[in-house]
Design an enzyme around this catalytic site. Structure first.
Site, short mmCIF file in Angstrom:
data_model
loop_
_atom_site.label_atom_id
_atom_site.label_comp_id
_atom_site.label_asym_id
_atom_site.label_seq_id
_atom_site.Cartn_x
_atom_site.Cartn_y
_atom_site.Cartn_z
N THR A 148 -12.55 24.60 61.35
CA THR A 148 -11.73 25.33 60.38
C THR A 148 -11.74 24.54 59.07
O THR A 148 -11.26 23.41 59.01
CB THR A 148 -10.29 25.47 60.92
OG1 THR A 148 -10.37 26.15 62.18
CG2 THR A 148 -9.41 26.23 59.96
N CYS A 182 -3.87 23.44 65.68
CA CYS A 182 -4.36 24.38 64.67
C CYS A 182 -3.29 24.90 63.71
O CYS A 182 -3.38 24.66 62.51
CB CYS A 182 -5.06 25.55 65.35
SG CYS A 182 -6.59 25.01 66.13
N LYS A 199 -1.65 22.38 61.11
CA LYS A 199 -2.57 21.83 60.11
C LYS A 199 -3.18 22.92 59.25
O LYS A 199 -3.42 22.73 58.06
CB LYS A 199 -3.64 20.95 60.76
CG LYS A 199 -4.89 21.66 61.18
CD LYS A 199 -5.97 20.66 61.58
CE LYS A 199 -7.09 21.32 62.36
NZ LYS A 199 -7.70 22.50 61.76
#
Ligand code: NAD
Length: 436
Positions: free
Chosen positions: A121, A261, A264
């Site tokens: 990501t 996930c 952040k």
């Protein structure tokens, strides 16, 4: 096809295994020698339901290989996935040093055309940075693709094998054709591959996670309102979930989102917005509310006991959600810290995450062998993760273990009337407290 996956963590190992499962020859690369040795020897390094079976089969059939040597790992690969960490930097932005570091190395060792796919990501514009980092030294042609991953830990294999959609960001027809071929077995039921430019693909991942984090947070705020207005969040949830525009999923209030996930990614999107002079106000609130939500139970517990000094609290659940051993940003860790600060003692049990927590908190708390032993001599039970085994426990086995029948439930796993009948004092999130 020959595939390389660089970074063999939660995403990399699932990606590598699932691509091997559809017949590709996959080499997973990781810098962690111990991890690679274990995987080579047939020992799986993460807990993910259903993964061990696929992992062992593909290892046995020589479609899945592991190495610490990047050059060896990518030799002959037509597609090279980057599934590397992108942790938050000091200012909240995504730290791209892993992704760009490996990209720089790739430029030096690529021997033939390959598609380099970013599965990590990453903020908008990273594909260009990866292209530059590789291009500095590359002697062969290559393409860079953004292919964000949407798998959820705990159901990662299912999510990967049957994705709702696959997002592929590329401006290269050659890369698109290879990606289409690779993903064809995963979209046979008509679930779409959505093609777009790299920048939009990068933003899509952040938009998805930030939207879901906001949805959870919205319900957590509705739950707070329910407590103040003497309403029941379960009723409100059912009442709104029937509306197709809202949907039934992601409406369960609790003690906040955690994991590697959502926290952040929300932070990184907020920082990306700042970088382009935009104040993403919703995200600011989402972060603030969620941070409070993680320890939302602690003031309730304090209110009940008056003072927590010397109190012994049993804690069920440490992982940030069920069916994983992942404890990154887990609300349980914040609860432990807050309880210890108040002078309480904690005995915890989690079916999978205890080893990981031991590494972080050491002997500051004690760990029980099973959920029932955790209750021995405790003044209250706190539930922080909704593991299935906590939903319908053996209440008879629980009898007489807690000093007093008191439960603070951060995941609303029990029903009020049932707890009343069993004689518990029971507080949960957004629902009326139950007194015996
Ligand atoms: P992870 O920490 O579990 O795994 C990363 C792996 O990369 C580790 O095994 C680490 O040893 C390895 N690594 C670090 N530097 C390396 C290097 N130079 N060469 C080779 N290997 C190296 O991380 P993860 O949870 O798999 O996440 C990876 C990325 O995927 C992140 O950007 C994350 O945001 C994204 N993502 C994660 C999930 C999830 O549920 N975990 C879901 C979707 C997307």
């Amino acid at each position: 096809m020959r595939i390389a996956v660089v970074g063999t963590g939660y995403v990399g190992l699932v990606t590598g295994t699932c691509f091997a499962e559809t017949g590709n020859t996959v080499t997973c690369v990781d810098i962690d020698q111990k991890k690679v040795d274990k995987l080579k020897g047939g020992t799986i390094t993460i807990y993910e339901p259903g993964l061990d079976h696929l992992f062992l089969r593909n290892l046995k059939e020589s479609r899945l290989h592991f190495t610490t040597n990047l050059a060896e790992g990518i030799k002959g690969a037509q597609i090279i996935f980057l599934a590397l960490p992108t942790p938050p930097g000091e200012d909240g932005s995504a730290d791209l040093s892993y992704v760009l570091g490996v990209s720089g190395q790739l430029g030096k060792i690529l021997e033939a055309y390959a598609v380099i796919v970013d599965k990590s990501t990453v903020p908008v514009g990273t594909a260009d940075k990866v292209r530059d980092a590789i291009g500095k030294n590359a002697k062969v042609e290559f393409d860079v693709v953004s292919n964000p991953e949407f798998l959820r830990e705990g159901v990662a294999v299912d999510d990967f094998m049957k994705p709702d959609r696959v997002v592929i960001g590329t401006s290269s027809e050659r890369a698109k054709a290879l990606m289409q071929q690779l993903y064809a077995p995963f979209v046979r039921q008509g679930n779409p591959i959505v093609y777009m430019d790299e920048r939009s693909a990068e933003l899509t991942k952040y938009a998805a996670n930030a939207f879901l984090a906001a949805k959870i947070t919205f319900m957590n705020e509705i739950a707070r309102m329910c407590e103040r207005l003497d309403a029941d969040v379960d009723m409100v949830r059912r009442g709104i979930g029937g509306d197709e525009r809202i949907g039934k999923r992601f409406l369960f209030p609790g003690i906040g989102y955690g994991g590697s996930c959502f926290p952040k990614d929300v932070q990184a999107l907020f920082k990306s917005a700042e970088d382009v002079d935009y104040d993403f106000r919703i995200l600011r609130s989402v972060m603030e509310v969620n941070q409070e939500q993680k320890t939302y139970l602690v003031p309730k517990i304090k209110r009940y006991f008056g003072d927590l000094k010397g109190k012994h609290i049993a804690l069920w659940g440490l992982a940030f959600k069920p069916n994983t051993d992942d404890i990154r940003e887990a609300p349980a860790l914040y609860i432990i810290e807050a309880l210890l600060k108040e002078g309480a003692r904690v005995t915890a049990f989690d079916p999978e995450a205890m080893e990981n927590v031991k590494r972080v908190v050491g002997d500051k708390i004690t760990f029980a062998d099973n959920q029932y032993d955790a209750l021995n001599g405790a003044d209250a039970l706190v539930i922080a993760t909704e593991w299935s085994a906590f939903r319908t426990p053996d209440f008879e086995a629980m009898e007489g273990k807690l000093n007093k029948k008191v439960i603070f439930d951060g995941r609303n796993v029990f029903e009020g009337p049932q707890m009343k009948a069993l004689g518990y004092y029971y507080e949960s999130i957004g629902r009326r407290p139950v007194k015996p």
